[in-house]
Design a protein around this motif. Structure first.
Motif: not given
Length: 406
Positions: A287-298, A310-316
């Motif tokens: 979940q932190a990796a998902i949040a990081a994708c948002h944080a890195r996007a300007p 892909a991260l949500y697929d892993a999380l499920t």
């Protein structure tokens, strides 16, 4: 700083370690807290008159230990607890070791307690909040919260819960319970489930403090750092999540210039630490990796949605739940389009766990609007507004329902 403020500051910094040290001696978390509170009250009375001692934290521990001995002597108790206390070194400094503090965290989050009792007791013993502050956090009367905390301490005593770290074989499951409580406290602050305030920053910041404390005490556990990263990355958006009118601002519409870059840097650092431990990643780290994708996007348009999907697929697979699958739908929308996302949402329509979850209707209504099905969207958004837990969310959903029919 006057003496009273010094007492309060020392208490905030050291109360958890003080209770931990006393619990090791008396083997009863309720008694330990009572003795710690006695020492706190004694400091409020004596320090303004006699001056602040050279070692204020050690003064509190020594005073608490002596009061414990006095009480036991008055009651003529000659059991093992007295023997342990009687041989203790009254001149010992400090307020408890890291291992004692960590044991206290695990005691407060013991599985014999309900989840809400674990959260309340953790805030009381480890977070240092008063009963009144905890009651305010969970929007219940102080008397009710006091009874809840008292019952929790009594349950620990009657169940003879040991003041010790779990056995190595039991640690993963017990750690999960601790992290669950900390994140429960954070999410109630991040998006309140009741009351007039949508965001409770004080509660979220308390959970972040507990998370950082755990990271310092358990430096080889990646999920601890994963949780710290998740909380800090989500908290970085606080200033942008509410508009000037006090209403929620959706992620797509947030001013990313108002995101806290320091918290983002700390969160990304914690995520890197979690990954660097070379252990299988758990749900908090994903979940932190998902949040990081948002944080890195300007900008919102720059978001790496395929990576998030892909991260949500892993999380499920790691933490299957209808809420995780519902959150995944947002990534499906931006990768495969609104019809694919609506199909994914409709697969969840019969799940009773989402029957009264307002975000199900909020997401489905948004998808219907994108597909031009305005009347259906308005009905869905109005139903979602009726389920929303806070005034701000109800207002936002009703405004969106009205916009769908224009």
């Amino acid at each position: 700083m006057d003496a009273r403020r010094t007492v309060e500051a020392v208490w905030r910094m050291h109360s958890a370690r003080l209770v931990a040290a006393l619990t090791r001696l008396v083997h009863d978390v309720g008694l330990a807290e009572d003795f710690a509170q006695d020492a706190y009250l004694a400091a409020l009375e004596q320090w303004p008159r006699e001056g602040v001692p050279a070692e204020p934290a050690g003064w509190l521990l020594t005073t608490a230990r002596r009061r414990a001995i006095d009480m036991i002597r008055r009651e003529r108790v000659r059991d093992e607890k007295y023997a342990l206390l009687a041989v203790a070194d009254d001149d010992e400094g400090g307020t408890g070791t890291d291992s004692e503090l960590l044991s206290l965290v695990f005691v407060a989050c013991h599985p014999v307690l309900s989840q809400e009792s674990r959260a309340a007791l953790t805030l009381r013993l480890v977070g240092g909040l008063s009963t009144e502050e905890i009651a305010h956090a969970f929007l219940v009367p102080p008397a009710t919260m006091g009874q809840r905390i008292s019952r929790a301490k009594r349950t620990l005593t009657e169940a003879e819960v040991p003041f010790a770290m779990p056995d190595p074989d039991a640690l993963p499951a017990r750690l999960n319970a601790v992290l669950e409580v900390v994140y429960l406290i954070f999410t109630e602050g991040y998006s309140a489930t009741s009351g007039d305030r949508w965001i409770r920053r004080d509660l979220a910041e308390r959970a972040m403090r507990l998370g950082r404390m755990l990271a310092g005490l358990m430096p080889t556990e990646p999920e601890v750092f994963g949780l710290v990263a998740l909380m800090e990355l989500q908290a970085s958006r606080f200033a942008a999540r509410i508009g000037r009118d006090g209403q929620p601002v959706l992620l797509e519409d947030q001013d990313r210039g108002r995101w806290d870059r320091t918290l983002i840097a700390h969160g990304l650092g914690a995520l890197s630490r979690a990954r660097g431990l070379r252990k299988p990643l758990g749900p908090y780290t994903v979940q932190a990796a998902i949040a990081a994708c948002h944080a890195r996007a300007p900008r919102f348009a720059d978001t790496d949605w395929p990576a998030i999907l892909a991260l949500y697929d892993a999380l499920t697979h790691l933490a299957p739940s209808p809420v995780v699958r519902l959150n995944r739908v947002v990534a499906v929308l931006h990768v495969d389009g609104p019809q694919a996302a609506l199909d994914a949402v409709d697969e969840l329509r019969d799940d009773p766990r989402l029957g009264r979850y307002h975000l199900f209707g909020a997401i489905r209504g948004d998808l219907l609007m994108r597909l031009g099905r305005q009347a259906e969207a308005a009905d869905e958004l109005e139903r979602a507004a009726g389920l929303a837990p806070t005034r701000q969310e109800r207002t936002l959903l009703m405004e969106r329902a009205a916009a769908a029919t224009r």
